[in-house]
Design a protein around this motif. Structure first.
Motif, PDB file in Angstrom:
ATOM      1  N   HIS A 182       0.611  -1.128  -0.075  1.00 41.06           N
ATOM      2  CA  HIS A 182      -0.064   0.224   0.025  1.00 41.06           C
ATOM      3  C   HIS A 182       0.824   1.135  -0.002  1.00 41.06           C
ATOM      4  O   HIS A 182       2.313   1.198   0.085  1.00 41.06           O
ATOM      5  CB  HIS A 182      -1.049   0.022   1.273  1.00 41.06           C
ATOM      6  CG  HIS A 182      -1.994  -0.991   0.951  1.00 41.06           C
ATOM      7  ND1 HIS A 182      -1.906  -2.171   0.969  1.00 41.06           N
ATOM      8  CD2 HIS A 182      -3.566  -0.609   0.917  1.00 41.06           C
ATOM      9  CE1 HIS A 182      -3.176  -2.934   0.569  1.00 41.06           C
ATOM     10  NE2 HIS A 182      -4.120  -1.686   0.620  1.00 41.06           N
ATOM     11  N   GLU A 203      -4.271   2.932   0.307  1.00 43.23           N
ATOM     12  CA  GLU A 203      -4.692   2.315  -1.141  1.00 43.23           C
ATOM     13  C   GLU A 203      -3.799   1.589  -1.605  1.00 43.23           C
ATOM     14  O   GLU A 203      -2.514   1.694  -1.320  1.00 43.23           O
ATOM     15  CB  GLU A 203      -5.194   3.560  -2.082  1.00 43.23           C
ATOM     16  CG  GLU A 203      -6.269   4.157  -1.598  1.00 43.23           C
ATOM     17  CD  GLU A 203      -6.954   5.225  -2.434  1.00 43.23           C
ATOM     18  OE1 GLU A 203      -5.919   5.704  -3.171  1.00 43.23           O
ATOM     19  OE2 GLU A 203      -8.083   5.704  -2.527  1.00 43.23           O
ATOM     20  N   ARG A 217      -1.595  -0.037  -9.386  1.00 50.23           N
ATOM     21  CA  ARG A 217      -2.862  -0.038  -9.612  1.00 50.23           C
ATOM     22  C   ARG A 217      -2.973  -0.366 -11.188  1.00 50.23           C
ATOM     23  O   ARG A 217      -2.220  -0.536 -11.886  1.00 50.23           O
ATOM     24  CB  ARG A 217      -3.463   1.630  -9.821  1.00 50.23           C
ATOM     25  CG  ARG A 217      -3.235   2.311  -8.679  1.00 50.23           C
ATOM     26  CD  ARG A 217      -3.974   1.765  -7.607  1.00 50.23           C
ATOM     27  NE  ARG A 217      -4.086   2.753  -6.560  1.00 50.23           N
ATOM     28  CZ  ARG A 217      -4.807   3.887  -6.454  1.00 50.23           C
ATOM     29  NH1 ARG A 217      -5.638   4.251  -7.444  1.00 50.23           N
ATOM     30  NH2 ARG A 217      -4.767   4.637  -5.498  1.00 50.23           N
TER      31      ARG A 217
END
Length: 289
Positions: free
Chosen positions: A152, A199, A203
Motif C-alpha cells: 500500500h 490504497e 494500480r
C-alpha cells in the motif's frame, strides 16, 4: 535522432526504452560500417540481410550477450530497420531459443531482459514503469507476486528496507536495492492517480488494484518473444533471487528470513543449484553484485 523522435511521438515509448533502442540502433550502425567497410546512411539499411544480422548477433554474443538479451536486441533491430525503410522487405531470421529442461533459475541477464521486455511492450509509459517496478521487486527483493501487489501507499517514502506481509500474515523485513527504490519512485511519479497511504500501491489501467493475472500474462507474452521456457514465470524471478544470493555465499538461515519461509527445508531446495557457477554470473551481472 529521428528514430528516437519516432519512438517518443508515434510509439509513445518510455525514456528508458528510447535510450535502449537508440543504443541498439547506434551499435548496429557502427557494426555495419565496420562490417561493410564504408559509411552508411538510412537508405543503406534497406540492404541489410539475415547474414548481416547473424554476424551482428555473433559479435554481440562475443561481448557476453545472453539468449534472452539477444532476442530483445533482434526485436529492437527489426523495429529500427522497419522504420528506416518501411517499404523494404525485412530479412527473415529466427530469434535465439533457450533450451528447455530441468527447472533452473533465470540468469541475471535474462531476468533483466524479461523485465525490460514487459515494460517496453506496455500500452502506456506509466504501465511500463509499473510493471518494471513489480518485476524488480520479485527479482531484486525476492517478493512473491501476491506480496508485491498487496503493498500500500504507506510504504512511501521508501527507505533502505521494506516490511512485507507474507503467508499466514507473517511479516519480514527485506532490503531494497537502489535500483528497486528508483523503479518504484519512477512508477509513483508517472502514475495517473495519487496514491493514498491506505490504497494499493500498484494500480490497474482503470485505477483499481492491479491483478496478478495481468503481470503473468505480460510475462508469458514476453518470454515467448525472448525464447525463454514455460517455467519463466513471475515466481521464477523470486527463485532466481534466492539461488543467486545463495550462490554468492548467503547464509541459509538468513535466506530463509529474506524469503519468509516457515521451514528451512523450503529454503534448502536452492542448495541444489551449482553455487560456483552462480557466483560468477552474479558478480558479473546482478545489480546487487
Amino acid at each position: 535522432m529521428l528514430w528516437s523522435e519516432h519512438l517518443a511521438r508515434d510509439r509513445r515509448r518510455s525514456e528508458h526504452t528510447i535510450r535502449a533502442y537508440r543504443a541498439t540502433a547506434e551499435r548496429l550502425t557502427a557494426f555495419l560500417q565496420a562490417h561493410w567497410g564504408a559509411r552508411i546512411d538510412r537508405a543503406d539499411l534497406s540492404r541489410v540481410t539475415a547474414s548481416d544480422l547473424r554476424a551482428y548477433l555473433a559479435d554481440r554474443r562475443e561481448h557476453g550477450l545472453g539468449n534472452a538479451s539477444a532476442a530483445r536486441e533482434l526485436s529492437a533491430v527489426r523495429g529500427f530497420l522497419a522504420w528506416a525503410n518501411a517499404q523494404a522487405e525485412q530479412p527473415r531470421m529466427r530469434g535465439p531459443r533457450v533450451k528447455t529442461g530441468v527447472p533452473r533459475p533465470i540468469s541475471p541477464a535474462d531476468a533483466m531482459a524479461l523485465a525490460g521486455e514487459v515494460a517496453d511492450d506496455a500500452a502506456e509509459p506509466w504501465i511500463g514503469a509499473r510493471d518494471w517496478a513489480v518485476l524488480l521487486l520479485l527479482y531484486g527483493a525476492g517478493l512473491r507476486i501476491g506480496e508485491a501487489l498487496t503493498l500500500h501507499g504507506d510504504i512511501l517514502p521508501l527507505g533502505e528496507t521494506l516490511r512485507v506481509t507474507g503467508k499466514r500474515a507473517k511479516t519480514r523485513v527485506v532490503p531494497l536495492l537502489p535500483q528497486v527504490r528508483a523503479a518504484i519512485d519512477a512508477y509513483v511519479a508517472q502514475a495517473p492517480w495519487a496514491i493514498a497511504r491506505d490504497e494499493p500501491l500498484f494500480r490497474g489501467a482503470k485505477g483499481g488494484p492491479l491483478s496478478p493475472v495481468m503481470i503473468r500474462r505480460a510475462v508469458q507474452a514476453a518470454r515467448t518473444r525472448l525464447g525463454l521456457g514455460d517455467r519463466t514465470t513471475p515466481h521464477a524471478l523470486r527463485h532466481s533471487f534466492a539461488t543467486h544470493l545463495l550462490g554468492r555465499g548467503a547464509d541459509l538461515r538468513a535466506l530463509q528470513e529474506l524469503l519468509g519461509h516457515a521451514s528451512l527445508s523450503s529454503t534448502q531446495v536452492y542448495t541444489q543449484v551449482d553455487a560456483a557457477h552462480l557466483m560468477d554470473v552474479y558478480r558479473n551481472a546482478h545489480p546487487h553484485g
